[in-house]
Design an enzyme around this catalytic site. Structure first.
Site, PDB file in Angstrom:
ATOM      1  CB  CYS A 116       2.913 -21.940  -2.579  1.00  0.00           C
ATOM      2  SG  CYS A 116       3.799 -20.386  -2.444  1.00  0.00           S
ATOM      3  CG  HIS A 256       0.202 -21.980   0.428  1.00  0.00           C
ATOM      4  ND1 HIS A 256       1.417 -22.086   1.076  1.00  0.00           N
ATOM      5  CD2 HIS A 256       0.290 -20.878  -0.382  1.00  0.00           C
ATOM      6  CE1 HIS A 256       2.208 -21.101   0.663  1.00  0.00           C
ATOM      7  NE2 HIS A 256       1.545 -20.359  -0.207  1.00  0.00           N
ATOM      8  CG  ASN A 286       3.832 -17.930   1.568  1.00  0.00           C
ATOM      9  OD1 ASN A 286       4.203 -19.094   1.651  1.00  0.00           O
ATOM     10  ND2 ASN A 286       3.366 -17.406   0.447  1.00  0.00           N
TER      11      ASN A 286
HETATM   12  O1  UT7 Z   1       2.248 -18.008  -1.880  1.00  0.00           O
HETATM   13  C1  UT7 Z   1       2.655 -17.582  -3.143  1.00  0.00           C
HETATM   14  C2  UT7 Z   1       1.566 -16.958  -3.841  1.00  0.00           C
HETATM   15  N1  UT7 Z   1       1.433 -15.587  -3.403  1.00  0.00           N
HETATM   16  C3  UT7 Z   1       0.274 -15.158  -2.944  1.00  0.00           C
HETATM   17  O2  UT7 Z   1      -0.661 -15.884  -2.788  1.00  0.00           O
HETATM   18  C4  UT7 Z   1       0.192 -13.680  -2.664  1.00  0.00           C
HETATM   19  C5  UT7 Z   1      -1.076 -13.128  -3.264  1.00  0.00           C
HETATM   20  N2  UT7 Z   1      -1.174 -11.672  -3.136  1.00  0.00           N
HETATM   21  C6  UT7 Z   1      -1.439 -11.080  -1.946  1.00  0.00           C
HETATM   22  O3  UT7 Z   1      -1.510 -11.726  -0.918  1.00  0.00           O
HETATM   23  C7  UT7 Z   1      -1.700  -9.599  -1.965  1.00  0.00           C
HETATM   24  O4  UT7 Z   1      -1.816  -9.159  -3.296  1.00  0.00           O
HETATM   25  C8  UT7 Z   1      -0.625  -8.748  -1.246  1.00  0.00           C
HETATM   26  C9  UT7 Z   1      -0.690  -9.008   0.252  1.00  0.00           C
HETATM   27  C10 UT7 Z   1       0.748  -9.074  -1.763  1.00  0.00           C
HETATM   28  C11 UT7 Z   1      -0.893  -7.277  -1.468  1.00  0.00           C
HETATM   29  O5  UT7 Z   1      -2.215  -6.935  -1.037  1.00  0.00           O
HETATM   30  P1  UT7 Z   1      -3.224  -6.173  -1.996  1.00  0.00           P
HETATM   31  O6  UT7 Z   1      -4.457  -5.965  -1.237  1.00  0.00           O
HETATM   32  O7  UT7 Z   1      -3.326  -6.952  -3.281  1.00  0.00           O
HETATM   33  O8  UT7 Z   1      -2.499  -4.804  -2.202  1.00  0.00           O
HETATM   34  P2  UT7 Z   1      -2.072  -4.088  -3.571  1.00  0.00           P
HETATM   35  O9  UT7 Z   1      -0.870  -4.736  -4.152  1.00  0.00           O
HETATM   36  O10 UT7 Z   1      -3.293  -3.939  -4.438  1.00  0.00           O
HETATM   37  O11 UT7 Z   1      -1.693  -2.660  -3.052  1.00  0.00           O
HETATM   38  C12 UT7 Z   1      -2.659  -1.753  -2.518  1.00  0.00           C
HETATM   39  C13 UT7 Z   1      -1.966  -0.513  -2.032  1.00  0.00           C
HETATM   40  C14 UT7 Z   1      -1.010   0.084  -3.055  1.00  0.00           C
HETATM   41  O12 UT7 Z   1      -1.059   1.501  -2.927  1.00  0.00           O
HETATM   42  P3  UT7 Z   1      -1.894   2.370  -3.985  1.00  0.00           P
HETATM   43  O13 UT7 Z   1      -1.307   2.073  -5.330  1.00  0.00           O
HETATM   44  O14 UT7 Z   1      -3.320   1.901  -3.853  1.00  0.00           O
HETATM   45  O15 UT7 Z   1      -1.680   3.765  -3.500  1.00  0.00           O
HETATM   46  C15 UT7 Z   1       0.326  -0.395  -2.610  1.00  0.00           C
HETATM   47  O16 UT7 Z   1       1.379   0.461  -2.985  1.00  0.00           O
HETATM   48  O17 UT7 Z   1      -1.175  -0.802  -0.895  1.00  0.00           O
HETATM   49  C16 UT7 Z   1       0.172  -0.396  -1.103  1.00  0.00           C
HETATM   50  N3  UT7 Z   1       1.066  -1.324  -0.433  1.00  0.00           N
HETATM   51  C17 UT7 Z   1       1.410  -1.199   0.858  1.00  0.00           C
HETATM   52  N4  UT7 Z   1       1.071  -0.299   1.793  1.00  0.00           N
HETATM   53  C18 UT7 Z   1       1.579  -0.473   3.024  1.00  0.00           C
HETATM   54  C19 UT7 Z   1       1.669  -2.427  -0.949  1.00  0.00           C
HETATM   55  N5  UT7 Z   1       2.386  -3.032   0.003  1.00  0.00           N
HETATM   56  C20 UT7 Z   1       2.249  -2.299   1.126  1.00  0.00           C
HETATM   57  C21 UT7 Z   1       2.752  -2.414   2.436  1.00  0.00           C
HETATM   58  N6  UT7 Z   1       2.383  -1.483   3.345  1.00  0.00           N
HETATM   59  N7  UT7 Z   1       3.566  -3.425   2.805  1.00  0.00           N
END
Ligand code: UT7
Length: 329
Positions: A116, A256, A286
Site C-alpha cells: 500500500c 491511502h 482499497n
Molecule cells: O491496506 C493494507 C493494510 N490493511 C489495513 O489497513 C487493514 C487494517 N484492518 C482493518 O481495516 C480491520 O481490522 C478490518 C476491517 C479488516 C476488520 O475490522 P475489525 O474491526 O478489526 O474487526 P475484527 O477483525 O476485530 O472482527 C470483529 C468481529 C469478529 O467477530 P467476533 O470474533 O467478535 O465474534 C469477526 O469474525 O467481526 C467479525 N467479522 C465480520 N463480521 C461481519 C470479520 N469480518 C466480518 C465481516 N462481516 N465481513
C-alpha cells in the site's frame, strides 16, 4: 544554480466498470452492509472481470490519459516505475509490459513492491531521478488487481479490496513546487501479519499450495489496523514538524484508502477538518498501490498551484511513509 525539483505535471486514472457492492457480498459471505460500512467506510469496489486483462492493462489506461492530456509522445518517456503487488507475472516486470503496450520504446522501467506504500516509494524514487537531472519525463503508476489475490470466501479480507490504477507524470522544474520532502519507513517483522504465503521462492506454487489457498492475501486485520493507525498518523505529524508546517498550512491530506477509521485517526492527529481529506474509499475500497494516485486523479480539478499536500500510506511489509508536495499547476 537553482535547485531542480520534480513536479507532478499531469495525472491519469482508471477503474474498471464492474462494481462489487456490499449487497453483492451479503449474498456470498456472512456479512452485512452495515458491518462493512461502519468498520471500513466501504460501500462498493471495482473489479476487473475480463480474464484476459491484468494490472498492466489498467495502468495503460491511466497513462494514456496523461499522454492525451499532455500531447506527449511515448517515445519521450525516459522511465516507467510501476508500484504493484499484483504484477501480470512474477517476471518480466509489469513496467516493461506497460512500456511495450504504450510504445515507450526509449524508456527503461521496473516494478516496486511495497504494497500500500508502493506509490509513495515509487514517487520518491522517480522524483530523485528527475531532481538529479538524470531523467526528464518519468511516469509513476500505482496499480493493483487485488481481485486476483482475494479469497472471496474469507469475509475478513474480501470486503476491503478492489482494482484500479492511477498514474502521474514527473518533470523537472526550478520553481518552488513539486515533491518537497518525504519520510519512508519499513519493518519486515510485520510481514507475518500481512502476506501471501506461496508463489515465491520460499514456497513455489504446487498442488498443495493451491489446495491450501496459499496464493491469496493472508491478513490479521486487527494487528495491521493497530500498526496502521499509529504508523500513518505518526509519520504524517513527523513530516509536518520537520517542514515547520501545521494542519492550517495543508490544503489536502491524500491518505491511502484502507479504512475510514485509519484515515480519521491521521486527519485528527494533524488537525485537519474533514473537508481537507481526499476520500473515495466508499466507491473503490482499497486498491493498494492505486489509492493515492486515484485520489489525485479524482480531485485534480479542485487542486490549485501552490497547494500543500500531504500524501500518507501504511501497508504490507510493513511499509509506511508520508510525502509533502506543493501542487505545480
Ligand atoms: O491496506 C493494507 C493494510 N490493511 C489495513 O489497513 C487493514 C487494517 N484492518 C482493518 O481495516 C480491520 O481490522 C478490518 C476491517 C479488516 C476488520 O475490522 P475489525 O474491526 O478489526 O474487526 P475484527 O477483525 O476485530 O472482527 C470483529 C468481529 C469478529 O467477530 P467476533 O470474533 O467478535 O465474534 C469477526 O469474525 O467481526 C467479525 N467479522 C465480520 N463480521 C461481519 C470479520 N469480518 C466480518 C465481516 N462481516 N465481513
Amino acid at each position: 544554480m537553482s535547485t531542480l525539483r520534480a513536479a507532478i505535471t499531469a495525472v491519469g486514472g482508471y477503474v474498471p466498470e464492474d462494481k462489487l457492492t456490499n449487497q453483492d457480498l451479503e449474498k456470498i459471505i456472512d456479512t452485512t452492509d452495515e458491518w462493512i460500512t461502519t468498520r471500513t467506510g466501504i460501500k462498493e469496489r471495482r473489479i476487473l472481470k475480463d480474464p484476459t486483462k491484468a494490472s498492466s492493462d489498467m495502468a495503460v489506461e491511466a497513462i494514456r490519459e496523461i499522454l492525451n492530456k499532455k500531447q506527449l509522445d511515448p517515445k519521450d518517456i525516459d522511465c516507467i516505475i510501476c508500484a504493484t503487488v499484483t504484477p501480470d507475472m512474477i517476471f518480466p516486470s509489469t513496467a516493461n509490459l506497460i512500456g511495450d503496450k504504450i510504445g515507450a520504446v526509449n524508456a527503461y522501467g521496473f516494478d516496486i513492491s511495497a504494497a500500500c506504500s508502493g506509490f509513495l516509494y515509487a514517487l520518491n524514487l522517480g522524483a530523485s531521478l528527475v531532481e538529479s537531472g538524470k531523467n526528464k519525463k518519468v511516469i509513476v503508476v500505482g496499480v493493483d488487481k487485488m481481485s486476483a489475490i482475494v479469497d472471496y470466501t474469507d469475509r475478513t479480507t474480501c470486503i476491503i479490496f478492489g482494482d484500479g490504477a492511477g498514474a502521474v507524470l514527473l518533470e523537472p522544474t526550478t520553481e518552488e513546487v513539486g515533491v518537497m520532502d518525504s519520510l519512508l519507513r519499513s519493518d519486515g517483522s510485520g510481514a507475518k501479519h500481512l502476506h501471501m504465503k506461496a508463489g515465491g521462492s520460499l514456497r513455489p506454487a504446487s498442488i498443495e499450495t493451491v489446495a491450501a489457498k496459499e496464493h491469496y492475501i493472508y491478513q490479521e486485520g486487527k494487528h495491521v489496523f493497530k500498526f496502521a493507525v499509529t504508523g500513518m498518523a505518526d509519520i504524517s505529524q513527523e513530516l509536518l514538524e520537520k517542514n515547520h508546517l501545521t494542519g492550517d498550512d495543508i490544503a489536502w491530506l491524500v491518505p491511502h484508502q484502507a479504512n475510514l477509521r485509519i484515515i480519521d485517526a491521521t486527519r485528527e492527529r494533524i488537525n485537519l477538518p474533514k473537508e481537507k481529506v481526499m476520500i473515495n474509499i466508499h466507491k473503490y475500497g482499497n486498491t493498494t498501490a492505486g489509492t493515492i494516485p486515484i485520489c489525485l486523479w479524482e480531485y485534480e480539478k479542485q487542486l490549485k498551484k501552490g497547494d500543500k499536500l500531504v500524501l500518507a500510506a501504511f501497508g504490507g511489509g510493513f511499509t509506511w511513509g508520508a510525502t509533502y508536495i506543493k501542487w505545480a499547476y
